[in-house]
Design an enzyme around this catalytic site. Structure first.
Site: not given
Length: 716
Positions: A42-43, A45, A127, A184, A453
């Site tokens: 988040d930081a 972003y 939140k 939420e 592979c």
């Protein structure tokens, strides 16, 4: 980059960076909001968004029409019906410090012209780290549940929302005729851990965290899967209401509780900045004792009339802000670096750590991103961690932030052993021994072994059967590895075609799958049914399943729409591999047509050509096409279709295809589809849990058939 460096940008440099930021932020919006697979914290972003805003403030004349400043969320998935929000579901601005919160309070006072002496009440609540949902009630009954989507149009997940016990189907007490309740959806940590145990027992991928688990569970095409997951819901706001029923945010929450919703018990009304900061630190200390994840505190102006006066900016309300918690960090020892090989051959380093608890979760692995990150080099060639590399045996600082995999952000240089040696990134693939090369301009080193592979082959088959490709239930990670590694030729699965010949091979075999550990008569029958149900598949899913580099879901749909059927696509791809030596690719009509498709371009075109140039790929495809049929994107033979011109409604859960697939198929066969019944409706196709539409169909005299009859009708 710091603010003073932004001020040194030229207009040309600023325009170039704004273009890059618009694309990068949009990409991360899609990863987070639509795919539930974030790549950055988040930081990180928020730092991208802040930099975008700062450049725009300095160069307002360069603000782009597609600026992230004007956007919320991401475009919705095509798997669900669209639902237009009557009022936008906006996101919140973020605060990262007490100073940011103080500035928020000052902005509110300035806008409202409130003197310092006048009290300003604020509500504060945790939140929740989950998925936003809007619930629309008419006459007290739930009629629609929609995700945030891009803030204006969301995904209709009503059937899934009805399975969540915290969401009332009918409101209690006295309520407005129309009310949209927003909140939420989340998953408790204990339920998340139990779900992951169940996923692993079934050979399926575990979820990274409770937020991803909640989002993935709510966005299932089969509501029975959602019902089996223990989802919860906290209500926190309202959208459209037909009448005012409260004067304050706290009053609204109390009313919602009366209506039957669950409200977070930690919500509190606060009267000063000092109290807000005290509340923030109190909840921060208690967060790990809670049964669910939170990532900050939300502050809202309590008076609803003041909220109306404050209004909104482009993507967020002026009357609310989210005060984010800092990323959680811990110190541990790097015990080893493992190299994983993906389906495209990418070699990805993963840190093996001495177990450490970060944010209430035991961490044993962490991301190391790529070769340069280990060396102490950033994405633009700049030094990171003061240029320090990462070595096995180092004491490292691990950060867990929000939804992403934990990552090593730094080392403790003074604790490094004198014997520690620099990590040498392998030049040979650890799975097959082929050379691993790094193309110019790329951060990733890739195995050149291709189809020889085994690691790539297993990952390609897993991709082929994944949810958005062929979606074959019962072929999870453990099962794919079992079928790939077993030596018996009547059981092995080495190519996609082998999946569809498995049952025939087994019928002639003395070694029966039912007798193998982890299988039984019922599970084998279900597996065969799941495989046979996918012998006809939409063209876009077929193209996505092939695993061609850069051909994700979106590009697969673009190609399907452009070429309409697989034969046309393959013919064009093969023609594009043979450019005229005299005029080059630009003189090749097939190449120009391919690369001029919106969103495709030369990079994707080259990947498609490379795929079809490979003889083995064409042989694999030939075998696959003997077993499956990619359905044309649009039927050209609707005149003889038994449903041409008819209006059809689908209800309930279909087991052989998703409702969206059924609608698309009906439309290709010349029918019109609708979401609601009327006297003009010709046919109702009822899956499991058809509900009220069955009753209404009988009242209107509309013909009703089940899924089997539907399949017989269209196969005709």
């Amino acid at each position: 980059m710091h603010k003073d460096e932004i001020q040194n940008l030229t207009a040309l440099e600023a325009a170039s960076e704004l273009e890059w930021l618009a694309k990068e932020i949009t990409r991360h919006d899609v990863l987070y909001n639509r795919n539930d697979q974030p790549e950055i914290s988040d930081a990180e972003y928020d730092a991208l968004r802040r930099r975008n805003a700062e450049i725009e403030a300095l160069f307002p004349e360069l603000i782009r029409p597609d600026s992230p400043s004007h956007k919320i969320g991401a475009p919705i998935s095509e798997k669900f019906e669209k639902s237009v929000h009557s009022q936008p579901m906006l996101s919140l601005d973020n605060a990262f410090s007490s100073e940011d919160v103080s500035e928020f309070m000052e902005r509110v006072r300035r806008f409202l012209r409130l003197p310092e002496t006048q009290m300003l009440e604020i509500t504060a609540e945790p939140k929740i780290d989950g998925l936003s949902l809007s619930l629309r009630y008419e006459q007290g009954r739930l009629v629609c549940a929609a995700t945030r989507g891009d803030g204006y149009v969301g995904e209709n997940v009503t059937a899934n929302a009805r399975t969540i016990s915290d969401i009332p189907q009918v409101l209690q007490g006295k309520f407005p005729d129309i009310i949209e309740v927003r909140g939420e959806v989340y998953m408790r940590r204990a339920d998340f851990q139990a779900l992951n145990v169940n996923q692993q027992e079934k050979g399926k991928l575990a979820f990274a965290n409770p937020r991803n688990a909640a989002a993935g569970s709510l966005r299932q095409l089969d509501s029975r899967i959602t019902a089996s997951r223990k989802l919860q819901f906290f209500a926190y706001a309202c959208g459209e209401v037909s009448e005012i029923f409260a004067e304050s945010q706290m009053g609204m929450m109390e009313k919602l509780k009366e209506y039957g919703f669950v409200i977070n018990p930690l919500i509190k009304k606060i009267k000063s900045l000092e109290e807000l900061i005290s509340y923030y630190h109190d909840i921060e200390e208690r967060r790990h004792a809670l049964s669910y994840d939170i990532d900050g505190i939300v502050y809202k102006v309590n008076d609803l009339m003041l909220q109306m006066r404050l209004g909104f900016v482009s993507r967020s309300p002026r009357w609310a802000i989210a005060h984010k918690f800092p990323a959680e960090k811990a110190m541990t020892v790097l015990e080893g670096i493992d190299i994983q090989v993906g389906r495209t051959g990418a070699l990805t380093p993963v840190a093996r750590l001495a177990p450490i608890t970060v944010g209430g979760v035991v961490i044993t692995n962490a991301s190391l991103h790529n070769e340069d990150y280990i060396k102490g080099i950033g994405s633009k060639g700049e030094p990171i961690r003061e240029g320090n590399d990462i070595r096995v045996g180092d004491t490292v600082i691990v950060q867990r932030a929000g939804d992403v995999i934990p990552q090593i952000i730094d080392i403790v240089a003074e604790k490094r052993s004198k014997d520690a040696s620099a990590f040498v990134f392998p030049y040979l693939c650890p799975a097959c021994g082929s050379y691993a090369v790094r193309e110019i301009g790329e951060a990733v080193r890739r195995c050149t072994g291709g189809l020889i592979c085994p690691a790539q082959a297993i990952e390609r088959i897993r991709h082929f059967v994944s949810r958005n490709a062929f979606d074959i239930e019962g072929l999870g990670k453990k099962q794919v590895e079992f079928f790939f590694q077993i030596q018996d030729e009547t059981l092995c699965i080495h190519t996609p075609a082998d999946i569809f010949t498995l049952q025939r091979r087994q019928e002639k075999s003395l070694v029966h799958l039912e007798n193998m550990e982890g299988f039984g008569t019922v599970s084998v029958r279900k597996l065969y049914d799941a495989i046979n149900a996918r012998r006809k598949i939409p063209l876009s899913r077929f193209l996505f399943a092939l695993g061609i580099r850069y051909v994700g879901e979106v590009n697969a749909r673009r190609l399907a729409r452009a070429y309409q059927n697989y034969t046309a696509f393959e013919t064009a791809a093969m023609a594009a591999t043979m450019p005229d030596d005299k005029v080059g690719k630009e003189g090749n009509e097939a190449w120009m047509e391919l690369t001029n498709i919106e969103g495709i371009g030369p990079q994707v075109g080259e990947a498609i050509i490379d795929f079809y140039k490979e003889v083995h790929n064409r042989e694999v495809l030939s075998g696959l096409l003997c077993e499956v049929t990619p359905l044309d994107e649009e039927s050209v033979m609707t005149a003889s279709s038994p449903i041409a011109g008819k209006i059809i409604v689908f209800t309930g859960t279909l087991t052989r295809m998703s409702r969206d697939e059924a609608k698309a198929l009906a439309e290709r066969l010349g029918a019109k589809t609708s979401g609601s019944l009327s006297k003009k409706t010709n046919l109702l196709v009822a899956g499991v849990g058809g509900g009220s539409k069955l009753t209404k169909a009988q009242e209107l005299g509309v013909e009703v058939i089940d899924e089997e009859a539907w399949l017989q009708l269209i196969e005709g």
